[in-house]
Design a protein around this motif. Structure first.
Motif, PDB file in Angstrom:
ATOM      1  N   PHE A 166      32.069 -61.221 106.224  1.00 55.51           N
ATOM      2  CA  PHE A 166      30.618 -61.109 106.300  1.00 55.51           C
ATOM      3  C   PHE A 166      30.167 -59.670 106.073  1.00 55.51           C
ATOM      4  CE2 PHE A 166      26.442 -62.484 107.506  1.00 55.51           C
ATOM      5  CZ  PHE A 166      25.848 -61.323 107.997  1.00 55.51           C
ATOM      6  N   GLU A 167      30.819 -58.718 106.740  1.00 51.74           N
ATOM      7  CA  GLU A 167      30.436 -57.312 106.595  1.00 51.74           C
ATOM      8  C   GLU A 167      30.600 -56.838 105.157  1.00 51.74           C
ATOM      9  OE1 GLU A 167      32.786 -55.235 109.449  1.00 51.74           O
ATOM     10  OE2 GLU A 167      31.465 -55.745 111.127  1.00 51.74           O
ATOM     11  N   LEU A 168      31.643 -57.318 104.500  1.00 49.22           N
ATOM     12  CA  LEU A 168      31.875 -56.951 103.106  1.00 49.22           C
ATOM     13  C   LEU A 168      30.761 -57.503 102.217  1.00 49.22           C
ATOM     14  CD1 LEU A 168      33.562 -55.778 100.841  1.00 49.22           C
ATOM     15  CD2 LEU A 168      35.039 -57.789 100.957  1.00 49.22           C
ATOM     16  N   LEU A 169      30.407 -58.773 102.418  1.00 46.89           N
ATOM     17  CA  LEU A 169      29.332 -59.371 101.632  1.00 46.89           C
ATOM     18  C   LEU A 169      28.006 -58.659 101.897  1.00 46.89           C
ATOM     19  CD1 LEU A 169      28.203 -61.580  99.765  1.00 46.89           C
ATOM     20  CD2 LEU A 169      27.905 -63.021 101.806  1.00 46.89           C
ATOM     21  N   ASP A 192      38.677 -45.837 109.580  1.00 47.37           N
ATOM     22  CA  ASP A 192      39.871 -45.015 109.369  1.00 47.37           C
ATOM     23  C   ASP A 192      41.185 -45.741 109.703  1.00 47.37           C
ATOM     24  OD1 ASP A 192      38.356 -42.780 108.572  1.00 47.37           O
ATOM     25  OD2 ASP A 192      37.979 -42.273 110.668  1.00 47.37           O
ATOM     26  N   SER A 193      41.153 -47.060 109.644  1.00 48.36           N
ATOM     27  CA  SER A 193      42.361 -47.814 109.957  1.00 48.36           C
ATOM     28  C   SER A 193      43.483 -47.476 108.970  1.00 48.36           C
ATOM     29  CB  SER A 193      42.079 -49.317 109.888  1.00 48.36           C
ATOM     30  OG  SER A 193      43.264 -50.052 110.071  1.00 48.36           O
ATOM     31  N   VAL A 194      44.645 -47.137 109.490  1.00 47.29           N
ATOM     32  CA  VAL A 194      45.752 -46.713 108.630  1.00 47.29           C
ATOM     33  C   VAL A 194      46.540 -47.894 108.079  1.00 47.29           C
ATOM     34  CG1 VAL A 194      46.003 -44.495 109.779  1.00 47.29           C
ATOM     35  CG2 VAL A 194      47.279 -46.466 110.643  1.00 47.29           C
ATOM     36  N   VAL A 195      46.277 -49.089 108.589  1.00 48.56           N
ATOM     37  CA  VAL A 195      47.066 -50.243 108.154  1.00 48.56           C
ATOM     38  C   VAL A 195      46.391 -51.015 107.031  1.00 48.56           C
ATOM     39  CG1 VAL A 195      48.158 -50.477 110.412  1.00 48.56           C
ATOM     40  CG2 VAL A 195      46.053 -51.732 109.934  1.00 48.56           C
ATOM     41  N   VAL A 196      45.176 -50.624 106.673  1.00 47.90           N
ATOM     42  CA  VAL A 196      44.426 -51.342 105.645  1.00 47.90           C
ATOM     43  C   VAL A 196      44.704 -50.730 104.280  1.00 47.90           C
ATOM     44  CG1 VAL A 196      42.131 -51.961 104.820  1.00 47.90           C
ATOM     45  CG2 VAL A 196      42.627 -52.005 107.258  1.00 47.90           C
ATOM     46  N   THR A 197      44.922 -51.581 103.284  1.00 48.90           N
ATOM     47  CA  THR A 197      45.180 -51.127 101.919  1.00 48.90           C
ATOM     48  C   THR A 197      44.179 -51.758 100.961  1.00 48.90           C
ATOM     49  OG1 THR A 197      46.683 -52.957 101.404  1.00 48.90           O
ATOM     50  CG2 THR A 197      47.636 -51.000 102.478  1.00 48.90           C
ATOM     51  N   ASN A 198      44.235 -51.333  99.703  1.00 46.08           N
ATOM     52  CA  ASN A 198      43.377 -51.929  98.684  1.00 46.08           C
ATOM     53  C   ASN A 198      43.598 -53.425  98.569  1.00 46.08           C
ATOM     54  OD1 ASN A 198      42.083 -49.561  97.965  1.00 46.08           O
ATOM     55  ND2 ASN A 198      43.570 -49.045  96.372  1.00 46.08           N
ATOM     56  N   ILE A 201      41.225 -55.474 100.650  1.00 43.99           N
ATOM     57  CA  ILE A 201      39.917 -55.720 100.044  1.00 43.99           C
ATOM     58  C   ILE A 201      40.001 -56.886  99.071  1.00 43.99           C
ATOM     59  CG2 ILE A 201      38.079 -54.748  98.619  1.00 43.99           C
ATOM     60  CD1 ILE A 201      38.868 -51.990  99.625  1.00 43.99           C
ATOM     61  N   ASP A 202      41.019 -56.889  98.228  1.00 47.36           N
ATOM     62  CA  ASP A 202      41.179 -57.953  97.233  1.00 47.36           C
ATOM     63  C   ASP A 202      41.262 -59.323  97.894  1.00 47.36           C
ATOM     64  OD1 ASP A 202      41.228 -55.960  95.336  1.00 47.36           O
ATOM     65  OD2 ASP A 202      43.409 -55.875  95.234  1.00 47.36           O
TER      66      ASP A 202
END
Length: 230
Positions: A166-169, A192-198, A201-202
């Motif tokens: 939802f936040e992304l949309l 600043d989460s270090v565990v999130v990658t591109n 998002i995909d």
């Protein structure tokens, strides 16, 4: 009111400047013009426009360099910047987005389409952000995006989204046709989460498309995503 909004048009082709200026003035905007990047920076410092339309290829200083310089100045970080270009190479578009462009319009100019795009861009102020909503509901295209319930409606259909979906949309839809880079999305949604990658998002984009349809969120190859408003 459009009459209170200032637009700087920058192009070394006088006929292009005249065409765009005429249509903008007719819409009620206050228009300023420049013929190269150096002149654009000088005038921008004097009038502080709400939007700058920059040609990419110009003498003395091109649009990409002018955009890069202005984006480095605090007073221009929130100003909308749109590129014009006759070039079709993908690298010039990517370069424009990397220096901070909000949108990209190809020549030859189609006045009606150009005005529609500019009006859409200026309907929202650049100070809006995902954590500071101007409204609890966004009504855009044929969607109603309800912040309170984390639900999305289209006619009689209701879509239940996970919080990050939802936040992304909402982020993308808050500025239709603006391309958000992956870095901007990561910072806005996951901070600043270090565990999130591109890849994260995909995956969320894919889930969004599965739930609400393929026609809303567009991929800009090598850059990021945008909410497509035709």
């Amino acid at each position: 009111m459009a009459s209170k909004q200032k637009i700087l048009v920058v192009d070394d082709e006088s006929d292009i400047v005249e065409l765009i200026s005429y249509n903008l003035t007719k819409e009620g905007y206050q228009v300023y013009t420049a013929s190269n990047g150096k002149e654009a920076i000088k005038i921008a410092k004097e009038v502080y426009p709400d939007l700058i339309i920059l040609d990419v290829m110009m003498p003395e200083m091109d649009g990409i360099e002018a955009c890069r310089i202005m984006r480095s100045m605090p007073e221009f970080k929130q100003v909308f910047m749109v590129f014009l270009t006759a070039r079709s190479e993908e690298y010039s578009e990517i370069a424009g987005f990397h220096v901070g462009a909000d949108d990209y319009i190809a020549k030859p100019i189609k006045p009606r389409a150009l005005m529609s795009r500019i009006n859409a861009i200026l309907r929202r102020t650049s100070s809006e952000a995902i954590d500071d909503y101007a409204t609890d509901k966004l009504e855009i295209s044929d969607l109603i995006i309800d912040r309170d319930s984390f639900l999305v409606y289209r006619d009689d259909d209701k879509f239940v989204l996970a919080k990050k979906e939802f936040e992304l949309l909402y982020l993308l839809a808050s500025k239709p046709n603006k391309v958000f880079t992956r870095e901007q999305i990561l910072k806005a949604i996951w901070e600043d989460s270090v565990v999130v990658t591109n890849r994260t998002i995909d995956v969320h984009i894919r889930k969004l498309r599965e739930k609400i349809g393929e026609n809303y969120v567009t991929t800009v190859k090598g850059v990021g995503y945008k909410f497509e408003l035709n």
